[in-house]
Design a protein around this motif. Structure first.
Motif, short mmCIF file in Angstrom:
data_model
loop_
_atom_site.label_atom_id
_atom_site.label_comp_id
_atom_site.label_asym_id
_atom_site.label_seq_id
_atom_site.Cartn_x
_atom_site.Cartn_y
_atom_site.Cartn_z
N ALA A 93 -46.05 -100.79 69.91
CA ALA A 93 -44.76 -100.23 69.49
C ALA A 93 -44.36 -99.05 70.38
CB ALA A 93 -44.82 -99.81 68.03
N VAL A 94 -45.32 -98.19 70.71
CA VAL A 94 -45.04 -97.06 71.59
C VAL A 94 -44.64 -97.55 72.98
CG1 VAL A 94 -46.07 -95.07 72.77
CG2 VAL A 94 -46.48 -95.43 70.34
N LEU A 95 -45.36 -98.55 73.49
CA LEU A 95 -45.06 -99.08 74.81
C LEU A 95 -43.70 -99.79 74.82
CD1 LEU A 95 -48.56 -100.45 75.83
CD2 LEU A 95 -47.41 -98.43 76.73
N ALA A 96 -43.40 -100.53 73.76
CA ALA A 96 -42.10 -101.21 73.68
C ALA A 96 -40.96 -100.18 73.66
CB ALA A 96 -42.05 -102.11 72.45
N ALA A 97 -41.15 -99.08 72.95
CA ALA A 97 -40.15 -98.02 72.94
C ALA A 97 -40.01 -97.40 74.32
CB ALA A 97 -40.52 -96.95 71.90
N ALA A 98 -41.11 -97.27 75.05
CA ALA A 98 -41.07 -96.73 76.40
C ALA A 98 -40.30 -97.67 77.33
CB ALA A 98 -42.48 -96.49 76.92
N VAL A 99 -40.48 -98.97 77.16
CA VAL A 99 -39.75 -99.96 77.97
C VAL A 99 -38.25 -99.85 77.72
CG1 VAL A 99 -39.33 -102.44 78.28
CG2 VAL A 99 -41.67 -101.57 78.24
#
Length: 119
Positions: free
Chosen positions: A33-39
């Motif tokens: 979820a954190v990585l998807a938000a970063a993307v």
């Protein structure tokens, strides 16, 4: 049981997500979820694995899903500085040749430069 720690920072104009500790099924979805938000902020995400001591198959799958999301949008998820058992599992699974894996965050930043378009 050790858990994963996570921090984000800007470096070289890109989002760098640093992971440390152990990343397994328990934390895989929250890290995804954190990585998807970063993307959503920057299509080129660098995941600093220098302090990650362990990763399991569920967590590798989560990284793969975020990578697919970034690539579909025109970016990528790059892995930086995997060491010891993390590098070994990437090699054993063949994912070291699937992901863009770099010796350091600095090396990954050089690859992740955004494409400049005329106009």
């Amino acid at each position: 049981m050790a858990a994963v720690g996570l921090s984000t920072r800007e470096y070289g104009g890109h989002v760098v997500v640093a992971l440390h500790g152990e990343l397994d099924v328990v934390d895989a979805e929250s890290v995804m979820a954190v990585l998807a938000a970063a993307v959503a902020r920057d299509l080129w995400i660098i995941v600093d694995l220098a302090a990650l001591e362990f990763i399991d198959c569920c967590a590798l799958g989560a990284l793969g899903r975020v990578r697919a999301q970034a690539r579909q949008a025109g970016g990528d998820l790059l892995l930086a500085a995997p060491r010891g058992p993390v590098r070994r599992i990437l090699a054993l699974t063949g994912l070291i040749d699937v992901f863009s894996v770099h010796a350091s965050v600095e090396d990954a930043v050089r690859i992740a430069r955004p494409v400049v378009t005329a106009g």
